[in-house]
Scaffold this motif. Structure first.
Motif, PDB file in Angstrom:
ATOM      1  N   ILE A 154      59.712  94.024 102.032  1.00 28.79           N
ATOM      2  CA  ILE A 154      59.448  92.735 101.042  1.00 28.79           C
ATOM      3  C   ILE A 154      60.292  91.542 102.143  1.00 28.79           C
ATOM      4  O   ILE A 154      59.828  90.549 102.356  1.00 28.79           O
ATOM      5  CB  ILE A 154      60.253  92.825 100.100  1.00 28.79           C
ATOM      6  N   VAL A 157      58.162  90.719 104.997  1.00 30.97           N
ATOM      7  CA  VAL A 157      57.051  89.883 104.444  1.00 30.97           C
ATOM      8  C   VAL A 157      57.572  88.381 104.261  1.00 30.97           C
ATOM      9  O   VAL A 157      56.990  87.323 104.648  1.00 30.97           O
ATOM     10  CB  VAL A 157      56.595  90.344 103.071  1.00 30.97           C
ATOM     11  N   TYR A 158      58.809  88.495 103.743  1.00 31.59           N
ATOM     12  CA  TYR A 158      59.329  86.950 103.635  1.00 31.59           C
ATOM     13  C   TYR A 158      59.353  86.200 104.822  1.00 31.59           C
ATOM     14  O   TYR A 158      59.266  84.977 104.711  1.00 31.59           O
ATOM     15  CB  TYR A 158      60.915  87.129 102.680  1.00 31.59           C
ATOM     16  N   VAL A 161      56.265  84.941 106.014  1.00 34.05           N
ATOM     17  CA  VAL A 161      55.724  83.889 105.299  1.00 34.05           C
ATOM     18  C   VAL A 161      56.420  82.431 105.606  1.00 34.05           C
ATOM     19  O   VAL A 161      55.994  81.499 105.611  1.00 34.05           O
ATOM     20  CB  VAL A 161      56.305  83.990 103.638  1.00 34.05           C
TER      21      VAL A 161
ATOM     22  N   ALA B 260      55.946  90.989  96.606  1.00 37.15           N
ATOM     23  CA  ALA B 260      55.456  90.630  98.143  1.00 37.15           C
ATOM     24  C   ALA B 260      53.948  89.805  98.091  1.00 37.15           C
ATOM     25  O   ALA B 260      53.805  88.992  99.001  1.00 37.15           O
ATOM     26  CB  ALA B 260      55.220  91.834  98.986  1.00 37.15           C
ATOM     27  N   LEU B 264      56.382  85.616  96.800  1.00 37.57           N
ATOM     28  CA  LEU B 264      57.516  85.358  97.894  1.00 37.57           C
ATOM     29  C   LEU B 264      57.406  84.294  98.576  1.00 37.57           C
ATOM     30  O   LEU B 264      58.488  83.522  98.752  1.00 37.57           O
ATOM     31  CB  LEU B 264      56.825  86.359  98.829  1.00 37.57           C
ATOM     32  N   ASP B 265      56.145  83.417  98.508  1.00 41.61           N
ATOM     33  CA  ASP B 265      56.322  82.317  99.196  1.00 41.61           C
ATOM     34  C   ASP B 265      56.790  80.925  98.437  1.00 41.61           C
ATOM     35  O   ASP B 265      57.147  80.166  98.837  1.00 41.61           O
ATOM     36  CB  ASP B 265      54.739  81.581  99.343  1.00 41.61           C
ATOM     37  N   PRO B 268      61.512  82.900  96.888  1.00 40.73           N
ATOM     38  CA  PRO B 268      62.005  84.112  97.461  1.00 40.73           C
ATOM     39  C   PRO B 268      62.853  84.809  97.016  1.00 40.73           C
ATOM     40  O   PRO B 268      63.136  86.046  97.394  1.00 40.73           O
ATOM     41  CB  PRO B 268      62.238  83.537  98.904  1.00 40.73           C
TER      42      PRO B 268
END
Lengths: 319, 304
Positions: A154, A157-158, A161, B260, B264-265, B268
């Motif tokens: 995770i 992924v963050y 992003v 995820a 998450l965008d 967070p």
């Protein structure tokens, strides 16, 4: 050598047989009749006739005696036939054939990255014992062991992003058609997957190197005027490698299990994600096949590691 | 040797010459903290977490299940300390309640798994021969399933519920505990007090339960504390995958489910705090476990 190899194989065969029995028994513990469950559907209110039920039972093979079911399952697997998915009604071997290579690539890449990062880190830590570099790499190692793989996934992924504005699915390009694109997409899941192993290998490399540094042959190598680099790589690391290999061998199962969560996070179309989907779909034949494949891989890899170990360390062979 | 010449019936000297001075409970604790500062730190964190779990209704600011439209994707602020989740629940309160699931499921599954495993291990080591051979092959076979895969397979059959997670995780810890305790049982079996018990006519099961089991207690505690962190991670992984703790029960792994892909965008913090809670807990439990292992069972030093 031969007796050791023979003994090791003698251990492999009965264990594998027991594993097949366990997987078979486990999937027969499903409460209720799988055929009935399928016909009733998810809501449990599906209508069906006795004839439909009988036909489905015949197709799944659940109308035959247990011993026959078990033997035909084994016989099928030996010929590469895993039966039919209860949910998709497609041959399982086709699904596995498409998805297993993706999972294996992910796991291999993760292990490769873990080794490439961890060994220099561990060596540095040992050579510069009790310096800032040592503390930093030890903290990374300790944190890596405590952080669950799916959380690291995770966090990766963050990171993607915020820095690249990427969200999974990163898509999937076939390794043989477009290797560069495939690597770009696989490298991030692989980093997340291999983080735990990286931390562990770094820790073991450090302690193993520290132990080897105390040996007489290191003093000899230094006193005959070898450069420090040659001492570290040719003499110390070579001998420190055995414990590293053992620990990595033990962790293979964990690495394969990790693909389940990592593939779910990054939406990689591999076998791990297929397992989770199959559990949610109650696709028992698929679950049975995947669990069997994973257990077989773990057993086989443990065998390979043990044989490698015996090949590298003559003390074991001649015992 | 010289003392033994006084005869078997001579009363034992009460002076305790050469024995460690007897310490009180508190002196023991202080001693542990001095010898193992990291372990003591782990113990303090674990105690804090236990307190948090027990007093969750007081510590939490909101009902962990209540949805509030205004909290939806709320960034951390004075109202929602650690933010709000995708359907408007307070992340802080869910984290506090999640402590309960992690600790209770972890402790119960380690207790059942290691107890059953220890029993199997003692029986296997004590009887030896064909019993031992068969049991050990079964344990080998169980060990060929990676922990998470075995737990997933069992959950696939039983279905998602808190009890079933405990059952699945217990099964995961049986083979490892059986193997470790077996090797200890093999050495205890030959010790004088077991031979003496057999000489006076004690039965197999009496020897196993009254003489051998108590002497495996230290190893049992060490095994349990080393396994606890692992149990918490596997439980969180199951819940994260959506096949462990049901979604209506607040659990750390469950809070990360789907994060995820979905949030998450925009939010967070939803991906950060529950993972941090797991990592801190596992870290503290591991520190404590390592210290207990060094103190209680020096033979296992360097294991794992």
């Amino acid at each position: 050598m031969n007796t050791y190899v023979l003994k090791r194989f003698m251990l492999f065969v009965p264990t594998l047989l027991l594993v097949t029995l366990m997987v078979f028994a486990l999937m027969r513990l499903v409460p209720g009749d799988p055929a009935e469950l399928l016909l009733m559907g998810f809501e449990g209110d599906g209508q069906y006739s006795q004839q439909q039920l009988d036909e489905l039972r015949a197709k799944l093979g659940t109308d035959r005696p247990l011993a026959i079911q078990y033997l035909s399952w084994i016989w099928g697997m030996l010929r590469g036939d895993f039966g039919v998915s209860m949910y998709f009604d497609t041959p399982i071997s086709e699904d596995l054939g498409a998805k297993l290579p993706i999972t294996l690539e992910l796991a291999a890449l993760a292990l490769l990255l873990a080794f490439v990062v961890a060994m220099p880190l561990g060596v540095l830590s040992a050579v510069r014992q009790d310096t800032i570099a040592d503390y930093a790499s030890r903290i990374i190692a300790i944190a890596g062991v405590a952080m669950p793989t799916f959380w690291i996934g995770i966090l990766v992924v963050y990171f993607l992003v915020t820095w690249f504005d990427w969200l999974p699915p990163l898509g999937y390009a076939d390794l043989w058609n477009d290797p560069w694109k495939n690597l770009q997409q696989m490298v991030f899941p692989a980093v997340a997957l291999g983080f735990y192993n990286m931390a562990l290998i770094a820790r073991v490399t450090r302690s193993s190197m520290l132990e080897v540094f105390r040996e007489d042959y290191i003093r000899t190598a230094r006193s005959k005027g070898l450069r420090e680099g040659a001492v570290i790589i040719r003499h110390a690391l070579k001998n420190a490698f055995l414990p590293i290999l053992t620990i990595s061998g033990w962790q293979v199962g964990r690495l394969i299990a990790g693909t389940v969560v990592i593939e779910t996070i990054f939406l990689v179309p591999g076998m791990g994600r297929l397992l989770v989907d199959s559990i949610l779909h109650r696709d028992y034949t698929m679950i049975q096949s995947i669990v069997m494949v994973i257990a077989f891989m773990v057993l086989a890899l443990n065998l390979v590691v043990d044989l490698l170990y015996a090949w590298l360390d003559p003390r074991i062979r001649y015992e | 040797m010289a003392q033994q010449t006084t005869g078997v019936l001579a009363p034992t000297e009460p002076t305790g010459v050469g024995m460690r001075p007897k310490r009180t409970f508190w002196e023991n604790i202080v001693n542990f903290a001095q010898q193992k500062p990291l372990g003591a730190f782990g113990a303090v964190v674990v105690i804090l977490l236990v307190v948090l779990a027990i007093f969750a209704p007081i510590v939490a600011t909101d009902d962990p299940r209540e949805t509030n439209a205004a909290y939806r994707f709320n960034p951390p602020n004075a109202d929602t300390w650690l933010g709000g989740d995708q359907i408007g629940r307070d992340v802080y309160s869910r984290l506090v309640y999640g402590t309960r699931i992690s600790l209770v499921v972890g402790l119960l599954s380690v207790f059942f798994g290691v107890t059953i495993g220890a029993f199997i291990g003692i029986v296997s080591g004590y009887f030896g021969g064909i019993t031992d051979l068969v049991i050990q092959r079964i344990m080998d076979a169980m060990m060929s399933f990676p922990a998470l895969i075995l737990a997933l397979a069992i959950m696939a059959i039983l279905g998602a519920s808190v009890t079933n997670v405990v059952i699945a995780l217990s099964a995961v810890f049986i083979p490892g505990a059986a193997r470790t305790i077996r090797s200890q049982a093999l050495s205890i079996k030959e010790v004088d007090y077991v031979l003496a018990a057999r000489a006076v006519g004690a039965g197999d099961w009496r020897i196993i339960l009254r003489h051998m089991a108590p002497n495996c207690a230290a190893t049992f505690i060490v095994l349990a504390s080393i396994s606890l962190g692992w149990a918490i991670v596997v439980e969180a992984s199951l819940s994260f995958l959506g096949v462990g703790i049901p979604p209506d029960v607040p659990s750390w792994g469950g809070m990360l489910n789907g994060v995820a892909q979905n949030s998450l965008d925009v939010a967070p913090w939803l991906g950060v705090f529950p993972g941090l809670a797991i990592a801190i807990t596992v870290f503290a439990v591991n520190l404590l476990g390592d210290a207990l292992r060094d103190v209680l069972d020096p033979r296992m030093r360097g294991a794992n």
